[in-house]
Write a protein that holds these residues in place. Structure first.
Motif, PDB file in Angstrom:
ATOM      1  N   PHE A 137       9.544 -27.577 -24.672  1.00 59.24           N
ATOM      2  CA  PHE A 137       9.920 -28.986 -24.565  1.00 59.24           C
ATOM      3  C   PHE A 137      10.590 -29.444 -25.849  1.00 59.24           C
ATOM      4  O   PHE A 137      10.110 -30.365 -26.510  1.00 59.24           O
ATOM      5  CB  PHE A 137       8.688 -29.841 -24.259  1.00 59.24           C
ATOM      6  CG  PHE A 137       7.994 -29.453 -22.982  1.00 59.24           C
ATOM      7  CD1 PHE A 137       6.861 -28.645 -23.012  1.00 59.24           C
ATOM      8  CD2 PHE A 137       8.480 -29.862 -21.754  1.00 59.24           C
ATOM      9  CE1 PHE A 137       6.236 -28.258 -21.830  1.00 59.24           C
ATOM     10  CE2 PHE A 137       7.853 -29.486 -20.575  1.00 59.24           C
ATOM     11  CZ  PHE A 137       6.734 -28.680 -20.612  1.00 59.24           C
ATOM     12  N   PRO A 138      11.716 -28.825 -26.211  1.00 57.74           N
ATOM     13  CA  PRO A 138      12.350 -29.192 -27.478  1.00 57.74           C
ATOM     14  C   PRO A 138      13.108 -30.502 -27.344  1.00 57.74           C
ATOM     15  O   PRO A 138      13.601 -30.838 -26.259  1.00 57.74           O
ATOM     16  CB  PRO A 138      13.339 -28.040 -27.720  1.00 57.74           C
ATOM     17  CG  PRO A 138      13.688 -27.550 -26.362  1.00 57.74           C
ATOM     18  CD  PRO A 138      12.489 -27.800 -25.484  1.00 57.74           C
ATOM     19  N   PRO A 139      13.221 -31.287 -28.423  1.00 54.89           N
ATOM     20  CA  PRO A 139      13.977 -32.535 -28.331  1.00 54.89           C
ATOM     21  C   PRO A 139      15.478 -32.257 -28.278  1.00 54.89           C
ATOM     22  O   PRO A 139      15.952 -31.277 -28.844  1.00 54.89           O
ATOM     23  CB  PRO A 139      13.606 -33.254 -29.639  1.00 54.89           C
ATOM     24  CG  PRO A 139      13.220 -32.172 -30.566  1.00 54.89           C
ATOM     25  CD  PRO A 139      12.643 -31.060 -29.749  1.00 54.89           C
ATOM     26  N   SER A 140      16.201 -33.123 -27.610  1.00 57.06           N
ATOM     27  CA  SER A 140      17.656 -33.001 -27.567  1.00 57.06           C
ATOM     28  C   SER A 140      18.240 -33.942 -28.621  1.00 57.06           C
ATOM     29  O   SER A 140      17.508 -34.614 -29.352  1.00 57.06           O
ATOM     30  CB  SER A 140      18.172 -33.364 -26.179  1.00 57.06           C
ATOM     31  OG  SER A 140      17.732 -34.666 -25.858  1.00 57.06           O
ATOM     32  N   LEU A 141      19.563 -33.956 -28.697  1.00 61.18           N
ATOM     33  CA  LEU A 141      20.213 -34.807 -29.686  1.00 61.18           C
ATOM     34  C   LEU A 141      21.284 -35.633 -28.996  1.00 61.18           C
ATOM     35  O   LEU A 141      22.190 -35.082 -28.378  1.00 61.18           O
ATOM     36  CB  LEU A 141      20.854 -33.935 -30.783  1.00 61.18           C
ATOM     37  CG  LEU A 141      21.614 -34.695 -31.870  1.00 61.18           C
ATOM     38  CD1 LEU A 141      20.638 -35.407 -32.781  1.00 61.18           C
ATOM     39  CD2 LEU A 141      22.477 -33.741 -32.673  1.00 61.18           C
ATOM     40  N   PRO A 191      20.866 -19.790 -36.226  1.00 61.00           N
ATOM     41  CA  PRO A 191      19.987 -19.043 -35.314  1.00 61.00           C
ATOM     42  C   PRO A 191      18.595 -19.657 -35.238  1.00 61.00           C
ATOM     43  O   PRO A 191      17.953 -19.879 -36.266  1.00 61.00           O
ATOM     44  CB  PRO A 191      19.913 -17.645 -35.952  1.00 61.00           C
ATOM     45  CG  PRO A 191      21.080 -17.556 -36.842  1.00 61.00           C
ATOM     46  CD  PRO A 191      21.408 -18.937 -37.290  1.00 61.00           C
ATOM     47  N   LEU A 192      18.145 -19.955 -34.012  1.00 57.64           N
ATOM     48  CA  LEU A 192      16.809 -20.500 -33.747  1.00 57.64           C
ATOM     49  C   LEU A 192      16.583 -21.858 -34.428  1.00 57.64           C
ATOM     50  O   LEU A 192      15.460 -22.326 -34.559  1.00 57.64           O
ATOM     51  CB  LEU A 192      15.720 -19.517 -34.197  1.00 57.64           C
ATOM     52  CG  LEU A 192      15.807 -18.160 -33.506  1.00 57.64           C
ATOM     53  CD1 LEU A 192      14.815 -17.196 -34.118  1.00 57.64           C
ATOM     54  CD2 LEU A 192      15.530 -18.312 -32.025  1.00 57.64           C
ATOM     55  N   GLY A 193      17.681 -22.513 -34.818  1.00 56.77           N
ATOM     56  CA  GLY A 193      17.539 -23.824 -35.445  1.00 56.77           C
ATOM     57  C   GLY A 193      16.864 -24.818 -34.534  1.00 56.77           C
ATOM     58  O   GLY A 193      16.066 -25.644 -34.977  1.00 56.77           O
ATOM     59  N   TRP A 194      17.172 -24.748 -33.242  1.00 56.25           N
ATOM     60  CA  TRP A 194      16.597 -25.704 -32.300  1.00 56.25           C
ATOM     61  C   TRP A 194      15.083 -25.569 -32.240  1.00 56.25           C
ATOM     62  O   TRP A 194      14.373 -26.583 -32.061  1.00 56.25           O
ATOM     63  CB  TRP A 194      17.213 -25.543 -30.907  1.00 56.25           C
ATOM     64  CG  TRP A 194      17.005 -24.236 -30.242  1.00 56.25           C
ATOM     65  CD1 TRP A 194      17.739 -23.092 -30.408  1.00 56.25           C
ATOM     66  CD2 TRP A 194      15.975 -23.897 -29.298  1.00 56.25           C
ATOM     67  NE1 TRP A 194      17.240 -22.089 -29.636  1.00 56.25           N
ATOM     68  CE2 TRP A 194      16.168 -22.552 -28.938  1.00 56.25           C
ATOM     69  CE3 TRP A 194      14.916 -24.611 -28.723  1.00 56.25           C
ATOM     70  CZ2 TRP A 194      15.335 -21.886 -28.030  1.00 56.25           C
ATOM     71  CZ3 TRP A 194      14.092 -23.953 -27.814  1.00 56.25           C
ATOM     72  CH2 TRP A 194      14.314 -22.611 -27.489  1.00 56.25           C
ATOM     73  N   ILE A 195      14.550 -24.369 -32.441  1.00 55.68           N
ATOM     74  CA  ILE A 195      13.097 -24.197 -32.424  1.00 55.68           C
ATOM     75  C   ILE A 195      12.480 -24.798 -33.693  1.00 55.68           C
ATOM     76  O   ILE A 195      11.440 -25.470 -33.626  1.00 55.68           O
ATOM     77  CB  ILE A 195      12.713 -22.713 -32.325  1.00 55.68           C
ATOM     78  CG1 ILE A 195      13.165 -22.141 -30.993  1.00 55.68           C
ATOM     79  CG2 ILE A 195      11.215 -22.549 -32.479  1.00 55.68           C
ATOM     80  CD1 ILE A 195      12.690 -20.732 -30.763  1.00 55.68           C
ATOM     81  N   LYS A 251      25.270 -35.526 -25.147  1.00 60.11           N
ATOM     82  CA  LYS A 251      23.943 -35.089 -25.577  1.00 60.11           C
ATOM     83  C   LYS A 251      23.968 -33.584 -25.837  1.00 60.11           C
ATOM     84  O   LYS A 251      24.582 -32.842 -25.110  1.00 60.11           O
ATOM     85  CB  LYS A 251      22.978 -35.400 -24.435  1.00 60.11           C
ATOM     86  CG  LYS A 251      21.537 -35.085 -24.725  1.00 60.11           C
ATOM     87  CD  LYS A 251      20.657 -35.903 -23.805  1.00 60.11           C
ATOM     88  CE  LYS A 251      19.850 -35.021 -22.902  1.00 60.11           C
ATOM     89  NZ  LYS A 251      18.678 -35.753 -22.367  1.00 60.11           N
ATOM     90  N   ILE A 252      23.306 -33.163 -26.885  1.00 56.32           N
ATOM     91  CA  ILE A 252      23.160 -31.726 -27.124  1.00 56.32           C
ATOM     92  C   ILE A 252      21.756 -31.335 -26.704  1.00 56.32           C
ATOM     93  O   ILE A 252      20.770 -31.829 -27.255  1.00 56.32           O
ATOM     94  CB  ILE A 252      23.392 -31.365 -28.606  1.00 56.32           C
ATOM     95  CG1 ILE A 252      24.835 -31.668 -28.987  1.00 56.32           C
ATOM     96  CG2 ILE A 252      23.089 -29.901 -28.849  1.00 56.32           C
ATOM     97  CD1 ILE A 252      25.167 -31.301 -30.405  1.00 56.32           C
ATOM     98  N   VAL A 253      21.663 -30.431 -25.736  1.00 55.78           N
ATOM     99  CA  VAL A 253      20.359 -29.997 -25.243  1.00 55.78           C
ATOM    100  C   VAL A 253      19.947 -28.767 -26.035  1.00 55.78           C
ATOM    101  O   VAL A 253      20.741 -27.857 -26.238  1.00 55.78           O
ATOM    102  CB  VAL A 253      20.435 -29.647 -23.747  1.00 55.78           C
ATOM    103  CG1 VAL A 253      19.140 -29.025 -23.273  1.00 55.78           C
ATOM    104  CG2 VAL A 253      20.759 -30.890 -22.941  1.00 55.78           C
TER     105      VAL A 253
END
Lengths: 102, 353, 152
Positions: free
Chosen positions: B257-261, B79-83, A49-51
């Motif tokens: 509360f970002p989603p994970s993958l 950069p900041l892709g997860w957001i 999983k990538i958090v």
């Protein structure tokens, strides 16, 4: 004795402080989560999983700064918008808009 | 100088008609006015979806081999892709929440009654497009959960007699969910649905402006004239307060509360435990689960799907059924709205247990 | 200096305040958006190649290798010494090739020519091909960015 209603902003502020106090352990835990992988891992080493998380301390502080700035902006803008609404409502009552030529 | 530019543009576009209209359009103030804010809230989240969607599409690769990896890259390298991904994911949910709230408020206030039938019908189509946006978007990370959820979701139309298998085939791009399904869903999500939603939005918004704001029945019946405020600037400034508060809430939730993958889907693996669709489909999912395998000579699934299709059709033509809003039939239809809310909540919670 | 009349009305001040702060907030969103759209491109600090792949090169020949996402050219001189270039034309970024018989690098896009040491000798290229530092350590060839003195 005249009973004074607590100001809307005081209530909102107290509510937000309460919310921040309750949610802060979860939020801090999330920001401290291990972000993830480097590109060099082989297929079998790929993590389950990538958090999602900030990559370094600088990003983490940047996000906190942004969050604080955002909420300050929201409150300031809402405060001034309320004043503006009072003003335009007053103008409407004075029939200011019906006589305006656009 | 601002007036100079405005005059120059107006000479060419003639947009002063629109700005005049916005100042003349009025919004009634009454105890149900708060529901009027839901429409622009939907537009706000949709705008956020467009902006974040434009950004994500710069790096996302819609093929079986690269989809999951490209999302992982967005989350770790860009950069900041997860957001950005988190905002896109949460804003989708927020938008659908407000679509349902908007729909329920119209249903309960019976704002669909004549002459607003087409506004209602275009709105129902907008609801389905929004849900289809969510459904197609859910597959794009191509992890085990989204793969399995899509398998289930695209299997459901198969239960419809005559056309079912054909619909499933159309959605999947074949018999099974494959890389073709992924590419197809991407094209639908990024290309086709935006075109359809813009056309329908234009119709919907035009009708709302043309026909004016409707009044709920209990307000309409009153003797005294309802207080009204101009749309611009009075109502818009009020809407802006709502927008800023919503943006603050959305960004805070997206950041913390970002989603994970999960890892890339294995086409040959058994369905993962705890497989479930996105929250807005949970109540349908549970409804399917409670139907027995066979009812008389018909398969339970077919019956359930046919009932759903029937409900959707009745729902779409609701303004034509609710001809006497104040009468008994009208009251039953209002109660049905509350029954639906209760049903959806109970079914959704049940499906999670 | 005291003004006799205010520069703007109270209404304009309030509108300016709102507009200004909204603008500032939206501007603060521009930075993350721009950072996302223009991700940093990192050239590799070093690339390690197996010597075995390049040992059997004939003298006065060139073999490709990957320098990040750019073309790298490994040249074996007549005296057996290896030199590494970034095989990208200094004119407009086309990939160059080596013509063994002429002992020159050639860029087909606009007829650019470099000699066997990468110095630009003909056509539009304004500068020589970029040299990379090469160290042979045992079974490995380590290609690194040129040192600051060499770069200038």
């Amino acid at each position: 004795m005249i009973k004074k209603r607590p100001s809307f902003f005081l209530v909102a502020l107290l509510f937000l402080l309460l919310l921040a106090w309750i949610s802060s352990p979860f939020c801090l835990a999330q920001l401290d989560a291990k972000p993830a992988v480097t590109k060099d891992l082989q297929d079998k080493d790929k993590p389950e999983k990538i958090v999602a998380a900030p990559r370094d301390a600088r990003e983490k502080t940047g996000i906190w700064v942004f969050a604080v700035w955002m909420w300050i902006s929201v409150f300031v803008i809402v405060f001034f918008l309320r004043l503006k609404i009072k003003e335009v409502d007053r103008l409407y009552g004075l029939r200011f808009y019906s006589t305006r030529k656009n | 100088m601002k007036k100079g530019i405005q005059a120059w543009l107006d000479e060419r576009f003639g947009l002063s008609g629109i700005t005049d209209f916005m100042t003349k359009k009025s919004v009634p103030l009454h105890k149900h006015t708060v529901w009027y804010y839901t429409g622009s809230a939907i537009l706000l989240f949709f705008a956020i979806q467009i902006v974040t969607g434009f950004m994500l599409v710069l790096y996302y690769k819609p093929t079986l081999e690269m989809a999951n990896e490209s999302v992982g890259r967005i989350m770790t390298e860009i950069p900041l892709g997860w957001i950005i991904r988190s905002v896109h994911s949460w804003s989708a949910s927020f938008m659908i929440v407000f679509v349902f709230v908007h729909l329920l408020s119209i249903w309960i206030a019976k704002s669909y009654r004549s002459p607003r039938e087409l506004t209602w019908m275009s709105g129902v189509l907008l609801l389905f497009i929004s849900l289809f946006f969510g459904f197609t978007g859910y597959l794009l990370p191509w992890d085990d959960l989204s793969f399995s959820a899509t398998k289930v979701g695209t299997d459901i139309p198969r239960a419809i007699p005559v056309v079912g298998a054909w619909v499933t085939n159309l959605l999947r791009g074949g018999e099974d969910v494959t890389g073709d399904t992924l590419t197809r869903f991407f094209g639908i999500h990024v290309c086709m649905l935006p075109v359809f939603i813009f056309i329908l939005l234009a119709i919907h918004i035009y009708l709302v402006q043309k026909l004016g704001m409707s009044l709920p029945l209990d307000v309409e019946g009153k003797q005294e004239k309802v207080k009204e405020i101009p749309f611009w600037p009075n109502f818009v400034f009020r809407e802006m307060i709502v927008w800023f508060l919503l943006v603050g809430i959305l960004f805070s939730i997206a950041i913390f509360f970002p989603p994970s993958l999960e890892k890339a889907a294995d086409v040959m693996a058994p369905a993962p435990e705890g497989i479930k669709p996105e929250w807005y489909f949970l109540f349908l999912f549970q409804t399917l689960k409670i139907f027995p395998a066979h009812v008389l000579f018909v398969s339970g699934e077919t019956l359930a799907v046919l009932l759903m299709v029937l409900a959707i059709v009745l729902f779409f033509f609701l303004p034509f059924f609710d001809t006497k809003p104040a009468g008994t039939k009208g009251k039953v239809i209002t109660i049905l709205a509350y029954v639906f809310i209760l049903y959806a909540l109970v079914m959704s919670v049940w499906s999670l247990l | 200096m005291k003004l006799r009349y205010s520069l703007f009305t109270r209404r304009q001040f309030l509108s300016g305040l709102i507009g200004g702060w909204v603008g500032a907030f939206l501007a603060s969103l521009v930075y993350p958006i721009v950072k996302f759209i223009f991700p940093p491109y990192k050239e590799p600090d070093e690339v390690i190649l197996p010597l075995a792949d390049y040992q059997d090169m004939p003298p006065n020949s060139v073999k490709n290798f990957a320098w990040g996402s750019k073309l790298g050219l490994m040249k074996k001189n007549d005296n057996g010494i290896y030199i590494a270039f970034v095989g990208v034309c200094t004119h407009l970024d086309c990939n160059v090739s080596y013509i063994n018989e002429q002992r020159k690098f050639f860029c087909a896009c606009h007829d650019g020519w470099y000699d066997e040491n990468g110095i630009n000798i003909g056509g539009p290229p304004p500068a020589p091909l970029r040299r990379l530092t090469l160290v042979i350590a045992g079974e490995e060839m380590i290609v690194k960015k040129e040192s600051p003195e060499e770069a200038s």
